[in-house]
Design a protein around this motif. Structure first.
Motif, PDB file in Angstrom:
ATOM      1  N   SER A 125       0.833  -1.205   0.000  1.00 13.76           N
ATOM      2  CA  SER A 125       0.000   0.000   0.000  1.00 13.76           C
ATOM      3  C   SER A 125       0.863   1.249   0.000  1.00 13.76           C
ATOM      4  O   SER A 125       0.568   2.225  -0.693  1.00 13.76           O
ATOM      5  CB  SER A 125      -0.924   0.007   1.221  1.00 13.76           C
ATOM      6  OG  SER A 125      -1.817  -1.080   1.186  1.00 13.76           O
ATOM      7  N   ASP A 126       1.941   1.203   0.777  1.00 14.11           N
ATOM      8  CA  ASP A 126       2.842   2.358   0.833  1.00 14.11           C
ATOM      9  C   ASP A 126       3.508   2.599  -0.520  1.00 14.11           C
ATOM     10  O   ASP A 126       3.612   3.752  -0.978  1.00 14.11           O
ATOM     11  CB  ASP A 126       3.906   2.121   1.908  1.00 14.11           C
ATOM     12  CG  ASP A 126       4.911   3.258   1.977  1.00 14.11           C
ATOM     13  OD1 ASP A 126       4.500   4.393   2.327  1.00 14.11           O
ATOM     14  OD2 ASP A 126       6.098   3.020   1.665  1.00 14.11           O
ATOM     15  N   LEU A 127       3.940   1.521  -1.186  1.00 15.07           N
ATOM     16  CA  LEU A 127       4.566   1.671  -2.504  1.00 15.07           C
ATOM     17  C   LEU A 127       3.599   2.284  -3.507  1.00 15.07           C
ATOM     18  O   LEU A 127       3.973   3.170  -4.300  1.00 15.07           O
ATOM     19  CB  LEU A 127       5.040   0.304  -3.014  1.00 15.07           C
ATOM     20  CG  LEU A 127       6.208  -0.347  -2.277  1.00 15.07           C
ATOM     21  CD1 LEU A 127       6.478  -1.738  -2.833  1.00 15.07           C
ATOM     22  CD2 LEU A 127       7.465   0.514  -2.383  1.00 15.07           C
ATOM     23  N   LEU A 128       2.356   1.846  -3.486  1.00 17.89           N
ATOM     24  CA  LEU A 128       1.358   2.377  -4.418  1.00 17.89           C
ATOM     25  C   LEU A 128       1.013   3.827  -4.088  1.00 17.89           C
ATOM     26  O   LEU A 128       0.847   4.661  -4.993  1.00 17.89           O
ATOM     27  CB  LEU A 128       0.099   1.516  -4.368  1.00 17.89           C
ATOM     28  CG  LEU A 128       0.256   0.084  -4.894  1.00 17.89           C
ATOM     29  CD1 LEU A 128      -0.981  -0.751  -4.575  1.00 17.89           C
ATOM     30  CD2 LEU A 128       0.501   0.087  -6.397  1.00 17.89           C
ATOM     31  N   ARG A 129       0.924   4.115  -2.799  1.00 21.18           N
ATOM     32  CA  ARG A 129       0.548   5.463  -2.380  1.00 21.18           C
ATOM     33  C   ARG A 129       1.594   6.498  -2.803  1.00 21.18           C
ATOM     34  O   ARG A 129       1.257   7.609  -3.221  1.00 21.18           O
ATOM     35  CB  ARG A 129       0.345   5.472  -0.870  1.00 21.18           C
ATOM     36  CG  ARG A 129      -0.315   6.741  -0.322  1.00 21.18           C
ATOM     37  CD  ARG A 129      -0.848   6.562   1.091  1.00 21.18           C
ATOM     38  NE  ARG A 129       0.006   5.723   1.915  1.00 21.18           N
ATOM     39  CZ  ARG A 129      -0.337   4.522   2.362  1.00 21.18           C
ATOM     40  NH1 ARG A 129      -1.515   4.010   2.031  1.00 21.18           N
ATOM     41  NH2 ARG A 129       0.485   3.828   3.121  1.00 21.18           N
ATOM     42  N   ARG A 130       2.861   6.127  -2.695  1.00 21.42           N
ATOM     43  CA  ARG A 130       3.908   7.089  -3.059  1.00 21.42           C
ATOM     44  C   ARG A 130       4.360   6.927  -4.516  1.00 21.42           C
ATOM     45  O   ARG A 130       5.383   7.470  -4.924  1.00 21.42           O
ATOM     46  CB  ARG A 130       5.090   6.992  -2.111  1.00 21.42           C
ATOM     47  CG  ARG A 130       5.792   5.642  -2.038  1.00 21.42           C
ATOM     48  CD  ARG A 130       6.888   5.677  -0.980  1.00 21.42           C
ATOM     49  NE  ARG A 130       7.537   4.406  -0.758  1.00 21.42           N
ATOM     50  CZ  ARG A 130       8.532   3.930  -1.484  1.00 21.42           C
ATOM     51  NH1 ARG A 130       8.997   4.628  -2.517  1.00 21.42           N
ATOM     52  NH2 ARG A 130       9.070   2.762  -1.195  1.00 21.42           N
ATOM     53  N   GLN A 131       3.562   6.119  -5.279  1.00 22.12           N
ATOM     54  CA  GLN A 131       3.804   5.946  -6.711  1.00 22.12           C
ATOM     55  C   GLN A 131       5.246   5.523  -6.993  1.00 22.12           C
ATOM     56  O   GLN A 131       5.966   6.128  -7.798  1.00 22.12           O
ATOM     57  CB  GLN A 131       3.450   7.226  -7.467  1.00 22.12           C
ATOM     58  CG  GLN A 131       1.981   7.610  -7.342  1.00 22.12           C
ATOM     59  CD  GLN A 131       1.615   8.844  -8.139  1.00 22.12           C
ATOM     60  OE1 GLN A 131       2.412   9.772  -8.265  1.00 22.12           O
ATOM     61  NE2 GLN A 131       0.409   8.855  -8.697  1.00 22.12           N
ATOM     62  N   ALA A 132       5.645   4.474  -6.310  1.00 24.90           N
ATOM     63  CA  ALA A 132       6.987   3.920  -6.498  1.00 24.90           C
ATOM     64  C   ALA A 132       7.148   3.414  -7.926  1.00 24.90           C
ATOM     65  O   ALA A 132       6.157   3.116  -8.613  1.00 24.90           O
ATOM     66  CB  ALA A 132       7.215   2.779  -5.507  1.00 24.90           C
ATOM     67  N   LYS A 182       7.497   1.070 -11.104  1.00 23.55           N
ATOM     68  CA  LYS A 182       6.832  -0.213 -11.356  1.00 23.55           C
ATOM     69  C   LYS A 182       7.736  -1.391 -11.011  1.00 23.55           C
ATOM     70  O   LYS A 182       7.273  -2.406 -10.468  1.00 23.55           O
ATOM     71  CB  LYS A 182       6.396  -0.298 -12.815  1.00 23.55           C
ATOM     72  CG  LYS A 182       5.591  -1.573 -13.145  1.00 23.55           C
ATOM     73  CD  LYS A 182       5.125  -1.573 -14.584  1.00 23.55           C
ATOM     74  CE  LYS A 182       4.252  -2.780 -14.901  1.00 23.55           C
ATOM     75  NZ  LYS A 182       4.952  -4.060 -14.668  1.00 23.55           N
ATOM     76  N   ALA A 183       9.014  -1.279 -11.315  1.00 21.61           N
ATOM     77  CA  ALA A 183       9.929  -2.388 -11.043  1.00 21.61           C
ATOM     78  C   ALA A 183       9.998  -2.682  -9.539  1.00 21.61           C
ATOM     79  O   ALA A 183      10.080  -3.853  -9.132  1.00 21.61           O
ATOM     80  CB  ALA A 183      11.323  -2.060 -11.576  1.00 21.61           C
ATOM     81  N   GLU A 184       9.952  -1.645  -8.734  1.00 22.49           N
ATOM     82  CA  GLU A 184      10.007  -1.835  -7.281  1.00 22.49           C
ATOM     83  C   GLU A 184       8.724  -2.494  -6.774  1.00 22.49           C
ATOM     84  O   GLU A 184       8.745  -3.384  -5.922  1.00 22.49           O
ATOM     85  CB  GLU A 184      10.218  -0.486  -6.588  1.00 22.49           C
ATOM     86  CG  GLU A 184      10.430  -0.608  -5.081  1.00 22.49           C
ATOM     87  CD  GLU A 184      10.694   0.740  -4.406  1.00 22.49           C
ATOM     88  OE1 GLU A 184      10.770   0.768  -3.163  1.00 22.49           O
ATOM     89  OE2 GLU A 184      10.805   1.749  -5.132  1.00 22.49           O
ATOM     90  N   ILE A 185       7.579  -2.071  -7.328  1.00 26.76           N
ATOM     91  CA  ILE A 185       6.294  -2.669  -6.939  1.00 26.76           C
ATOM     92  C   ILE A 185       6.242  -4.132  -7.361  1.00 26.76           C
ATOM     93  O   ILE A 185       5.826  -5.012  -6.597  1.00 26.76           O
ATOM     94  CB  ILE A 185       5.125  -1.884  -7.563  1.00 26.76           C
ATOM     95  CG1 ILE A 185       5.071  -0.466  -7.002  1.00 26.76           C
ATOM     96  CG2 ILE A 185       3.799  -2.598  -7.327  1.00 26.76           C
ATOM     97  CD1 ILE A 185       4.087   0.445  -7.704  1.00 26.76           C
ATOM     98  N   ASP A 186       6.680  -4.410  -8.593  1.00 22.25           N
ATOM     99  CA  ASP A 186       6.672  -5.791  -9.090  1.00 22.25           C
ATOM    100  C   ASP A 186       7.559  -6.688  -8.239  1.00 22.25           C
ATOM    101  O   ASP A 186       7.203  -7.837  -7.940  1.00 22.25           O
ATOM    102  CB  ASP A 186       7.133  -5.834 -10.549  1.00 22.25           C
ATOM    103  CG  ASP A 186       6.110  -5.245 -11.515  1.00 22.25           C
ATOM    104  OD1 ASP A 186       4.967  -5.030 -11.082  1.00 22.25           O
ATOM    105  OD2 ASP A 186       6.474  -4.999 -12.671  1.00 22.25           O
ATOM    106  N   ALA A 187       8.724  -6.174  -7.831  1.00 20.57           N
ATOM    107  CA  ALA A 187       9.645  -6.973  -7.017  1.00 20.57           C
ATOM    108  C   ALA A 187       9.031  -7.270  -5.646  1.00 20.57           C
ATOM    109  O   ALA A 187       9.151  -8.384  -5.126  1.00 20.57           O
ATOM    110  CB  ALA A 187      10.977  -6.239  -6.854  1.00 20.57           C
ATOM    111  N   ALA A 188       8.348  -6.290  -5.080  1.00 12.87           N
ATOM    112  CA  ALA A 188       7.705  -6.497  -3.778  1.00 12.87           C
ATOM    113  C   ALA A 188       6.568  -7.508  -3.895  1.00 12.87           C
ATOM    114  O   ALA A 188       6.398  -8.378  -3.033  1.00 12.87           O
ATOM    115  CB  ALA A 188       7.189  -5.163  -3.231  1.00 12.87           C
ATOM    116  N   ALA A 189       5.792  -7.389  -4.979  1.00 14.08           N
ATOM    117  CA  ALA A 189       4.690  -8.334  -5.194  1.00 14.08           C
ATOM    118  C   ALA A 189       5.235  -9.752  -5.380  1.00 14.08           C
ATOM    119  O   ALA A 189       4.652 -10.723  -4.868  1.00 14.08           O
ATOM    120  CB  ALA A 189       3.875  -7.919  -6.411  1.00 14.08           C
ATOM    121  N   HIS A 190       6.339  -9.887  -6.083  1.00  9.85           N
ATOM    122  CA  HIS A 190       6.948 -11.204  -6.300  1.00  9.85           C
ATOM    123  C   HIS A 190       7.366 -11.830  -4.969  1.00  9.85           C
ATOM    124  O   HIS A 190       7.145 -13.032  -4.741  1.00  9.85           O
ATOM    125  CB  HIS A 190       8.157 -11.082  -7.222  1.00  9.85           C
ATOM    126  CG  HIS A 190       8.896 -12.369  -7.416  1.00  9.85           C
ATOM    127  ND1 HIS A 190       8.449 -13.367  -8.250  1.00  9.85           N
ATOM    128  CD2 HIS A 190      10.047 -12.837  -6.845  1.00  9.85           C
ATOM    129  CE1 HIS A 190       9.284 -14.385  -8.204  1.00  9.85           C
ATOM    130  NE2 HIS A 190      10.256 -14.091  -7.362  1.00  9.85           N
TER     131      HIS A 190
END
Length: 353
Positions: free
Chosen positions: A9-16, A18-26
């Motif tokens: 949620s924090d990554l999405l909120r601060r518009q991180a 995409k690569a960082e979001i994908d890595a966290a989701a993985h």
């Protein structure tokens, strides 16, 4: 886990990025047991020059095949145990597109009598694509049945009524039946509301008119159908429509199991209370059943033996065919939601250990 949710949620909120979001989701996905019951390690056979992509062979009689073009779905249920097929990670996805190799594998294994096309959802495919997988199997004398696993009757019954290739698809079903094979349409209905639209009734009628048998199955899911009345209504309605109630599954040990799982003791109560209010024609259903690593384990009841409260269980299907149908016991645990949560009763180990 709450920490993973907060981090994403924090990554999405601060518009991180995409690569960082994908890595966290993985990282989260890999903690959620994407392929339960040893699917990648135990179920994929070696054949010819190596492993067969898209094919699983867990039980002697049955081969599962994951057609490459059928690894999407009409909808994505958050409780789906096949979620790894849909998340865009090639290393997690099972898929094959070599129908000749499938045929050769079956011929090399004469114990195989049934093929299940699964996914994803096999009915995402159009008739010409499905035909490429099915037709080469129709002259195999050893095959007794072809199964198609699908949610389409609930989510897109138009597939068999008004879609451009609806009639061609039904002619393919007729061809399977005319070849002398049982065509088993494994329909996933989660709730009686999914049976209400008139187009579902028409789709069921048209499929049954081909000679196919529609068998119904679904997992028991907390907050969605964890009520005996829902299952009672489903089984009675399905029987009235000419379908055959087949399985109540236990939510598998993958993905968000913690949220959707129902304790085994409660699962048995729901099954029993629904089962005792249906006629014999609906009592074809089996459950609650766990598709666990050693096989399909059915919870037959809770009883007291020698002063100890226990679960009574048996294998509906098993990697070790000698164990099929043999009862065994586990210590009663009101919080257990899966086979791995149970401890053996009256023995030092379970039969498969």
């Amino acid at each position: 886990p709450a920490g993973d949710v907060a981090h994403l949620s924090d990554l999405l909120r601060r518009q991180a990025p995409k690569a960082e979001i994908d890595a966290a989701a993985h990282r989260v996905r890999m903690k959620l047991n994407p392929h339960p019951a040893g699917q990648m390690e135990l179920n994929i056979p070696s054949f010819g020059d190596g492993k067969l992509p898209g094919l699983q062979h867990k039980y002697d009689e049955t081969v599962l095949y994951f057609p490459k073009q059928g690894q999407t779905c009409h909808a994505y249920c958050t409780y789906c145990f096949r979620w790894a097929q849909f998340v865009g990670e090639p290393d997690l996805k099972m898929a094959g597109d070599d129908s000749a190799q499938l045929r050769d594998y079956i011929l090399a294994h004469p114990d195989v009598t049934s093929v299940l096309f699964t996914g994803g959802d096999a009915m995402i495919m159009g008739e010409p694509v499905l035909r490429r997988y099915v037709e080469p199997l129709l002259d195999l004398e050893q095959l007794e049945s072809i199964r198609i696993g699908t949610k389409s009757l609930a989510y897109w019954p138009q597939k068999f009524v008004t879609d451009p290739d609806a009639d061609d698809m039904l002619r393919l079903f007729e061809q399977v039946v005319e070849s002398g094979k049982n065509l088993a349409f494994m329909a996933h209905f989660t709730h009686p509301r999914e049976l209400e639209p008139l187009v579902v009734t028409e789709a069921v009628r048209r499929i049954r008119d081909t000679g196919a048998v529609i068998r119904t199955q679904a997992p028991l899911i907390r907050t969605i159908n964890d009520d005996p009345g829902a299952w009672n209504d489903m089984w009675r309605t399905q029987t009235r429509m000419g379908m055959v109630p087949y399985y109540m599954f236990v939510e598998r040990d993958t993905g968000p199991q913690d949220y959707f799982a129902v304790p085994l003791a409660r699962a048995y109560e729901i099954y029993r209370d629904a089962y005792r209010h249906v006629s014999g024609l609906s009592r074809t259903v089996r459950g609650p059943s766990m598709s666990a690593t050693p096989g399909k384990v059915c919870v037959d009841g809770v009883t007291e033996l020698f002063g100890e409260k226990v679960f009574l269980l048996h294998f509906i299907q098993c990697r070790d065919a000698e164990l099929v149908g043999k009862p065994f016991f586990a210590k009663y645990d009101p919080d257990a939601v899966w086979l791995d949560d149970l401890k053996p009763a009256f023995a030092d180990a379970f039969p498969w250990q």
